[in-house]
Design a protein around this motif. Structure first.
Motif, short mmCIF file in Angstrom:
data_model
loop_
_atom_site.label_atom_id
_atom_site.label_comp_id
_atom_site.label_asym_id
_atom_site.label_seq_id
_atom_site.Cartn_x
_atom_site.Cartn_y
_atom_site.Cartn_z
N VAL A 136 0.85 -1.20 0.00
CA VAL A 136 0.00 0.00 0.00
C VAL A 136 0.88 1.25 0.00
CG1 VAL A 136 -1.64 1.35 1.39
CG2 VAL A 136 -2.02 -1.10 1.02
N ILE A 137 1.92 1.25 0.82
CA ILE A 137 2.84 2.39 0.87
C ILE A 137 3.51 2.60 -0.49
CG2 ILE A 137 5.05 3.17 1.84
CD1 ILE A 137 4.10 1.78 4.50
N THR A 138 3.97 1.51 -1.10
CA THR A 138 4.63 1.61 -2.41
C THR A 138 3.66 2.14 -3.46
OG1 THR A 138 6.06 -0.25 -1.83
CG2 THR A 138 5.89 0.30 -4.17
N PHE A 139 2.44 1.64 -3.46
CA PHE A 139 1.41 2.09 -4.40
C PHE A 139 1.23 3.60 -4.30
CE2 PHE A 139 -2.90 3.03 -5.74
CZ PHE A 139 -3.04 2.28 -6.89
N PHE A 140 1.10 4.10 -3.08
CA PHE A 140 0.87 5.53 -2.91
C PHE A 140 2.11 6.38 -3.21
CE2 PHE A 140 -2.94 4.06 -0.66
CZ PHE A 140 -3.87 4.82 -1.36
N TYR A 141 3.32 5.85 -2.98
CA TYR A 141 4.51 6.59 -3.36
C TYR A 141 4.61 6.75 -4.87
CZ TYR A 141 7.19 7.77 0.79
OH TYR A 141 7.63 8.36 1.94
N PHE A 142 4.24 5.71 -5.61
CA PHE A 142 4.22 5.83 -7.07
C PHE A 142 3.18 6.86 -7.49
CE2 PHE A 142 6.91 2.21 -7.22
CZ PHE A 142 7.39 2.07 -8.51
N GLY A 143 2.02 6.83 -6.86
CA GLY A 143 0.98 7.81 -7.17
C GLY A 143 1.41 9.22 -6.85
N LEU A 144 2.11 9.38 -5.73
CA LEU A 144 2.62 10.69 -5.35
C LEU A 144 3.65 11.18 -6.37
CD1 LEU A 144 2.84 13.00 -3.27
CD2 LEU A 144 4.58 11.63 -2.10
N ASP A 145 4.51 10.27 -6.82
CA ASP A 145 5.51 10.65 -7.83
C ASP A 145 4.83 11.07 -9.13
OD1 ASP A 145 8.21 10.96 -8.79
OD2 ASP A 145 7.88 9.14 -9.96
N LYS A 146 3.77 10.38 -9.52
CA LYS A 146 3.03 10.75 -10.73
C LYS A 146 2.42 12.15 -10.57
CE LYS A 146 0.68 10.20 -14.60
NZ LYS A 146 1.15 9.77 -15.89
N LEU A 147 1.82 12.41 -9.40
CA LEU A 147 1.24 13.73 -9.14
C LEU A 147 2.31 14.81 -9.16
CD1 LEU A 147 -1.26 15.40 -8.38
CD2 LEU A 147 -0.75 14.89 -5.98
N GLN A 148 3.44 14.54 -8.55
CA GLN A 148 4.53 15.50 -8.54
C GLN A 148 5.02 15.79 -9.96
OE1 GLN A 148 7.01 13.29 -5.85
NE2 GLN A 148 6.59 14.68 -4.14
N ALA A 149 5.05 14.76 -10.79
CA ALA A 149 5.47 14.94 -12.19
C ALA A 149 4.47 15.83 -12.93
CB ALA A 149 5.59 13.59 -12.88
N GLN A 150 3.19 15.61 -12.71
CA GLN A 150 2.17 16.40 -13.38
C GLN A 150 2.19 17.86 -12.94
OE1 GLN A 150 -1.25 14.03 -12.31
NE2 GLN A 150 -1.25 12.98 -14.29
N LEU A 151 2.56 18.09 -11.68
CA LEU A 151 2.59 19.45 -11.14
C LEU A 151 3.96 20.10 -11.29
CD1 LEU A 151 0.56 18.86 -7.84
CD2 LEU A 151 -0.26 19.84 -10.00
N SER A 152 4.88 19.41 -11.95
CA SER A 152 6.26 19.89 -12.13
C SER A 152 6.92 20.20 -10.79
CB SER A 152 6.29 21.13 -13.04
OG SER A 152 5.79 20.82 -14.31
N GLY A 175 9.62 -5.46 -0.44
CA GLY A 175 8.46 -6.32 -0.58
C GLY A 175 7.29 -5.67 -1.29
N GLY A 176 7.47 -4.46 -1.78
CA GLY A 176 6.37 -3.73 -2.40
C GLY A 176 6.28 -3.89 -3.91
N THR A 177 6.79 -4.99 -4.44
CA THR A 177 6.81 -5.19 -5.88
C THR A 177 5.40 -5.23 -6.47
OG1 THR A 177 8.83 -6.46 -5.59
CG2 THR A 177 7.78 -6.60 -7.72
N VAL A 178 4.49 -5.91 -5.81
CA VAL A 178 3.12 -6.00 -6.32
C VAL A 178 2.48 -4.61 -6.33
CG1 VAL A 178 0.81 -6.95 -5.88
CG2 VAL A 178 2.83 -8.40 -5.63
N GLY A 179 2.70 -3.83 -5.28
CA GLY A 179 2.19 -2.47 -5.24
C GLY A 179 2.80 -1.60 -6.32
N ALA A 180 4.09 -1.81 -6.61
CA ALA A 180 4.76 -1.05 -7.67
C ALA A 180 4.14 -1.36 -9.03
CB ALA A 180 6.25 -1.37 -7.68
N LEU A 181 3.96 -2.65 -9.32
CA LEU A 181 3.37 -3.03 -10.60
C LEU A 181 1.94 -2.55 -10.73
CD1 LEU A 181 4.75 -6.67 -10.87
CD2 LEU A 181 5.49 -4.66 -12.17
N ALA A 182 1.17 -2.68 -9.66
CA ALA A 182 -0.23 -2.23 -9.68
C ALA A 182 -0.32 -0.73 -9.91
CB ALA A 182 -0.93 -2.62 -8.39
N SER A 183 0.55 0.01 -9.25
CA SER A 183 0.50 1.47 -9.40
C SER A 183 0.98 1.92 -10.78
CB SER A 183 1.31 2.15 -8.30
OG SER A 183 2.68 1.80 -8.42
#
Length: 97
Positions: free
Chosen positions: A24-40, A56-64
């Protein structure tokens, strides 16, 4: 509904909760990085994203990556993530060999 979980040993319960939390943490970090990229804005370092996958967050990384459509064009990032997955699968399968 959760009786199967409570029938497991404490060590397995902790392991399942840990994997759930790190994914869950990994999923949200990827989402945060995407948001940061969109907002420059300042981005999340790739090393941190890989480290979360290593923990251990490989599944969360792939899902995100699929959910947010993030890091899907960067082959160098995906290559490292695939290597992490291969090592993790080898470690999981090693007791069976």
């Amino acid at each position: 509904m959760l009786t199967w979980f409570f029938n497991l040993t404490l060590l397995f319960q902790i392991g399942i909760l840990y994997l759930l939390a790190i994914n869950v943490i990994t999923f949200f970090y990827f989402g945060l990085d995407k948001l940061q990229a969109q907002l420059s804005k300042r981005r999340t370092p790739e090393k941190l994203l890989w480290f979360l996958a290593i923990l251990g967050g490989t599944v969360g990384a792939l899902a995100s990556m699929h959910f947010f459509r993030h890091k899907t064009q960067k082959v160098s990032f995906q290559l490292v993530l695939v290597l992490i997955m291969i090592v993790q699968m080898a470690l999981l399968l090693s007791p069976l060999l």
